[in-house]
Design an enzyme around this catalytic site. Sequence first.
Site, mmCIF file in Angstrom:
data_model
loop_
_atom_site.group_PDB
_atom_site.id
_atom_site.type_symbol
_atom_site.label_atom_id
_atom_site.label_comp_id
_atom_site.label_asym_id
_atom_site.label_seq_id
_atom_site.Cartn_x
_atom_site.Cartn_y
_atom_site.Cartn_z
ATOM 1 N N VAL A 11 13.156 69.955 132.913
ATOM 2 C CA VAL A 11 13.144 70.371 131.504
ATOM 3 C C VAL A 11 14.086 71.558 131.304
ATOM 4 O O VAL A 11 14.848 71.609 130.327
ATOM 5 C CB VAL A 11 11.699 70.722 131.066
ATOM 6 N N ASP A 30 16.294 80.667 138.193
ATOM 7 C CA ASP A 30 15.347 79.973 139.085
ATOM 8 C C ASP A 30 15.125 80.832 140.310
ATOM 9 O O ASP A 30 16.051 81.522 140.775
ATOM 10 C CB ASP A 30 15.886 78.591 139.471
ATOM 11 N N GLU A 146 8.814 70.026 124.457
ATOM 12 C CA GLU A 146 9.945 69.083 124.518
ATOM 13 C C GLU A 146 9.403 67.660 124.391
ATOM 14 O O GLU A 146 8.275 67.392 124.772
ATOM 15 C CB GLU A 146 10.733 69.269 125.823
ATOM 16 N N PHE A 147 10.243 66.794 123.845
ATOM 17 C CA PHE A 147 9.879 65.381 123.713
ATOM 18 C C PHE A 147 10.995 64.533 124.326
ATOM 19 O O PHE A 147 11.486 63.603 123.710
ATOM 20 C CB PHE A 147 9.679 65.013 122.236
ATOM 21 N N ARG A 149 12.532 62.127 127.194
ATOM 22 C CA ARG A 149 12.186 61.173 128.249
ATOM 23 C C ARG A 149 13.189 61.264 129.378
ATOM 24 O O ARG A 149 14.389 61.421 129.133
ATOM 25 C CB ARG A 149 12.236 59.733 127.712
ATOM 26 N N LYS A 206 2.135 67.862 120.955
ATOM 27 C CA LYS A 206 2.824 67.362 122.145
ATOM 28 C C LYS A 206 1.931 66.430 122.970
ATOM 29 O O LYS A 206 2.287 65.296 123.279
ATOM 30 C CB LYS A 206 3.285 68.552 122.992
ATOM 31 N N ASN A 210 1.999 62.172 123.532
ATOM 32 C CA ASN A 210 2.120 61.472 124.817
ATOM 33 C C ASN A 210 0.925 60.570 125.095
ATOM 34 O O ASN A 210 1.078 59.445 125.551
ATOM 35 C CB ASN A 210 2.275 62.493 125.956
ATOM 36 N N PHE A 251 7.304 51.389 123.017
ATOM 37 C CA PHE A 251 6.100 51.671 123.833
ATOM 38 C C PHE A 251 5.034 50.589 123.680
ATOM 39 O O PHE A 251 3.846 50.842 123.760
ATOM 40 C CB PHE A 251 5.554 53.077 123.548
ATOM 41 N N CYS A 262 4.259 63.003 133.147
ATOM 42 C CA CYS A 262 3.578 63.443 131.925
ATOM 43 C C CYS A 262 2.388 62.570 131.530
ATOM 44 O O CYS A 262 1.261 63.053 131.437
ATOM 45 C CB CYS A 262 4.562 63.478 130.763
HETATM 46 C C1 UDX Z 1 7.403 61.035 128.563
HETATM 47 C C2 UDX Z 1 7.500 61.181 127.029
HETATM 48 O O1 UDX Z 1 7.987 59.964 126.456
HETATM 49 C C3 UDX Z 1 8.384 62.347 126.654
HETATM 50 O O2 UDX Z 1 8.407 62.516 125.255
HETATM 51 C C4 UDX Z 1 7.771 63.576 127.322
HETATM 52 O O3 UDX Z 1 8.348 64.705 126.924
HETATM 53 C C5 UDX Z 1 7.774 63.391 128.831
HETATM 54 O O4 UDX Z 1 6.971 62.254 129.126
HETATM 55 P P1 UDX Z 1 8.833 60.019 130.543
HETATM 56 O O5 UDX Z 1 7.735 60.467 131.454
HETATM 57 O O6 UDX Z 1 10.245 60.289 130.938
HETATM 58 O O7 UDX Z 1 8.670 60.659 129.083
HETATM 59 O O8 UDX Z 1 8.651 58.442 130.407
HETATM 60 P P2 UDX Z 1 8.546 57.389 129.212
HETATM 61 O O9 UDX Z 1 9.875 56.782 128.951
HETATM 62 O O10 UDX Z 1 7.818 57.928 128.074
HETATM 63 O O11 UDX Z 1 7.662 56.256 129.936
HETATM 64 C C6 UDX Z 1 6.381 56.578 130.492
HETATM 65 C C7 UDX Z 1 5.830 55.392 131.254
HETATM 66 O O12 UDX Z 1 5.431 54.361 130.367
HETATM 67 C C8 UDX Z 1 6.824 54.724 132.231
HETATM 68 O O13 UDX Z 1 6.149 54.393 133.413
HETATM 69 C C9 UDX Z 1 7.270 53.496 131.494
HETATM 70 O O14 UDX Z 1 7.711 52.461 132.327
HETATM 71 C C10 UDX Z 1 5.980 53.115 130.763
HETATM 72 N N1 UDX Z 1 6.223 52.286 129.572
HETATM 73 C C11 UDX Z 1 6.904 52.815 128.496
HETATM 74 C C12 UDX Z 1 5.752 50.985 129.531
HETATM 75 O O15 UDX Z 1 5.143 50.491 130.486
HETATM 76 N N2 UDX Z 1 5.949 50.258 128.383
HETATM 77 C C13 UDX Z 1 6.612 50.735 127.300
HETATM 78 O O16 UDX Z 1 6.733 50.008 126.310
HETATM 79 C C14 UDX Z 1 7.119 52.062 127.354
#
Ligand code: UDX
Length: 457
Positions: A11, A30, A146-147, A149, A206, A210, A251, A262
């Site tokens: 992040v 860091d 933060e949002f 991915r 936030k 999630n 999603f 997350c």
């Molecule tokens: C997430 C949030 O989306 C982000 O806003 C936050 O700040 C950090 O956490 P990230 O962990 O990078 O991001 O992954 P993300 O793309 O959201 O996917 C999460 C999990 O859901 C993954 O394992 C992904 O494969 C799964 N997923 C996502 C599905 O199985 N189906 C979907 O339709 C979408």
Amino acid sequence: MRIAIVGAGYVGLVTAACLAHLGHRVTCLDIDAARVARLRIGDLPVHEPGLDELVAEGLSNGHLDFAGEYAAIAGSDLAIVCVGTLDPAEEWDGEVVRATVRDLAHDPRLPRWIVIRSTLLPGTARSIAAETRAIDGSVRIAHNPEFTREASAVADFLAPDRIVIGIDAPAADAGGDSLAMALRDAYAPLDAPMVVTDLTSAETIKVASNVFLAAKVTFANEIARLAAATGADAQAVVDGMGLDTRIGRSFLSPGPGFGGSCFPSQARALPLLARRHGVQTPLMDAIWPSNVSQADWLIDGLERAAGRPVAGMRVALLGLTFKAGTDDLRESPAIRLGQALQARGADVAAYDPLALAAGLAMLDAAASEGAEGAEGAEGAEGAEGEAAACRGADAVVIATEWPQFRYLDWAAIAPTMRGRIVVDGRAVVDAPAATAAGLRVIALGVEAAGAALRAVG
Ligand code: UDX
């Protein structure tokens, strides 16, 4: 604006590089001296599309610098805290954030505006703000979640759906608060809607976002199970549902379950927080158990198709990361699948384009430590590529949606396999090509032939 970023992890690096790109003077701090030395020559410890370029840009135009000592950020207008929030057991915990804010607060040469970007359990920032006020009454605390991915973090940062700012003591008109105004200025070039609120509401926006998305994925997974049982086409169902603008298609893709740093920790922690407050949340309580049972559901489908248990089968596991485009294995559903296969007595031959060695180590560790479900299992074997993993396999399981898995040469792979089954856990397999090669594709519980009628648009 002069901005200090504390923590050069995932992040922190994205935030630092993007704010430098927006024209601010950014110093990213860091405690890991080796990491700082590498970052100064543009050598990044994380894999994130577009980040190398932004870091290189910032280093060359002087907008971005890395440092190991707090002294380097004296004189910055604000400090944005981006330190990690997972404890050694991968559970979510705000102790490192709390300690970092305390360190900053104790040194009056350091910024008095402290913005926490790390994700916090609702209520944490308010207690940190109370603690810092007792150290130095001039310190102001904000929370700016933060949002972003993984694998699209730079794009998400630069084109956000919204910017959320929680401030410790909102003025009657929160938009007029000096700290909120400084953050508005910092993000001004992004032209995104802004929500300015109190600390606990910002934290809740936030985490609730999630956990809601995690619930949406889980709902899609359960619909896929139902579709497989009733004869519906799960992909057509989620496409059809997603066209309703109130629902949306994102999603809603069924798969082997959600993972990452997350969703899992937050889906577990939010209902626990509710319980601590004496609040019943039966819907939220169900998300995590449903998510982890998805691996068993996929393996049950494999066993049904094979007409025998997976014990003694050689299974090629393609993909180990928690999603495509990242080398992150944290809470990966692919690893859960591998462990569950091993626990049921299958021999796993794994391949991942980015994280093979680390993924194998996780499968081996689970086997040797007798992790839950993997007691007594053999370690997994690594393969040089998809074709090598599939050689001699009784079945192939696709666990991560790496784009190259769409283009596998099934005509070449099929004759080298011992069995005929391909379990497509991510709906990426070219089913006509695999079927033409004599394979049986079980896409999220349904045999591929059933998907021939699909047409959306
Ligand atoms: C997430 C949030 O989306 C982000 O806003 C936050 O700040 C950090 O956490 P990230 O962990 O990078 O991001 O992954 P993300 O793309 O959201 O996917 C999460 C999990 O859901 C993954 O394992 C992904 O494969 C799964 N997923 C996502 C599905 O199985 N189906 C979907 O339709 C979408």
